[in-house]
Scaffold this motif. Structure first.
Motif, PDB file in Angstrom:
ATOM      1  N   MET A  83      45.104  45.688  32.569  1.00 29.47           N
ATOM      2  CA  MET A  83      44.621  45.941  33.921  1.00 29.47           C
ATOM      3  C   MET A  83      43.095  46.059  33.989  1.00 29.47           C
ATOM      4  O   MET A  83      42.497  45.752  35.018  1.00 29.47           O
ATOM      5  CB  MET A  83      45.253  47.204  34.506  1.00 29.47           C
ATOM      6  CG  MET A  83      46.778  47.143  34.617  1.00 29.47           C
ATOM      7  SD  MET A  83      47.403  45.732  35.538  1.00 29.47           S
ATOM      8  CE  MET A  83      47.653  44.540  34.239  1.00 29.47           C
ATOM      9  N   ALA A  89      41.784  49.042  36.452  1.00 29.39           N
ATOM     10  CA  ALA A  89      42.098  50.155  35.550  1.00 29.39           C
ATOM     11  C   ALA A  89      40.809  50.883  35.223  1.00 29.39           C
ATOM     12  O   ALA A  89      39.729  50.290  35.212  1.00 29.39           O
ATOM     13  CB  ALA A  89      42.756  49.650  34.271  1.00 29.39           C
ATOM     14  N   ASN A 160      45.997  52.968  35.936  1.00 23.69           N
ATOM     15  CA  ASN A 160      46.094  51.649  36.560  1.00 23.69           C
ATOM     16  C   ASN A 160      46.304  51.808  38.057  1.00 23.69           C
ATOM     17  O   ASN A 160      47.067  52.675  38.486  1.00 23.69           O
ATOM     18  CB  ASN A 160      47.295  50.878  36.005  1.00 23.69           C
ATOM     19  CG  ASN A 160      47.149  50.511  34.552  1.00 23.69           C
ATOM     20  OD1 ASN A 160      46.057  50.200  34.093  1.00 23.69           O
ATOM     21  ND2 ASN A 160      48.243  50.538  33.823  1.00 23.69           N
TER      22      ASN A 160
END
Length: 175
Positions: A83, A89, A160
């Protein structure tokens, strides 16, 4: 943290990049998390250690752990990366207003079971993590999840914004 050599790879991965970037969707949620934290704990702040990550850096990380017990902690670029590679993320911790990070039981990017959020109660019982560190981890998760982020069970610091499938459908990989 990857603009310095004191990380799990032992090398400086960002040579020119000195700031963390996120996709605007993730940044909106991160700002919300910061506001939630400030409302309850005005003496604390969020400290970002890594965010959007180019796939070229992901490959260097993967090369470090490939074939080792730590490879489960790094997304394989050949499988689309993670991510971070979509800018959704963030690796983050809690800090005081003067920048001192709070105890969390391990350093960020500790590639071992002590970083796993499902083992925290056991680690406290075994004396491998303090109650203070556990409470700090829970506070961090609370504000990040209220702001829309999801946890990664193996890394207390990693959050995330969306699932892997959703990232692949909605966002572009950072080369």
């Amino acid at each position: 943290m990857y603009a310095r050599a004191d990380n799990f790879t032992g090398e400086m991965l960002y040579t020119e990049l000195k700031e963390a970037y996120l996709h605007p969707d993730a940044m909106k949620c991160l700002l919300q998390a910061q506001q939630l934290l400030k409302t309850e704990h005005p003496d604390l702040t969020l400290a970002v250690f890594d965010a959007a990550r180019p796939m070229s850096v992901q490959q260097k990380m993967w090369n470090t752990v490939k074939g080792t017990a730590q490879q489960n902690y790094v997304s394989n670029p050949a499988r689309g990366g993670g991510m971070h590679n979509y800018g959704v993320a963030v690796d983050i911790t809690l800090a005081t207003l003067n920048g001192d990070t709070l105890p969390m039981g391990t350093k960020i990017d500790h590639l071992g079971k002590e970083a796993n959020i499902s083992l925290e109660a056991s680690l406290v019982r075994q004396g491998k993590m303090t109650n203070e560190a556990w409470e700090n981890r829970k506070l961090l998760r609370e504000v990040m999840m209220k702001a829309g982020f999801k946890t990664l069970p193996s890394e207390w610091w990693h959050f995330n914004l969306v699932s892997r499938n959703e990232a692949r459908q909605r966002y572009k990989v950072i080369p």
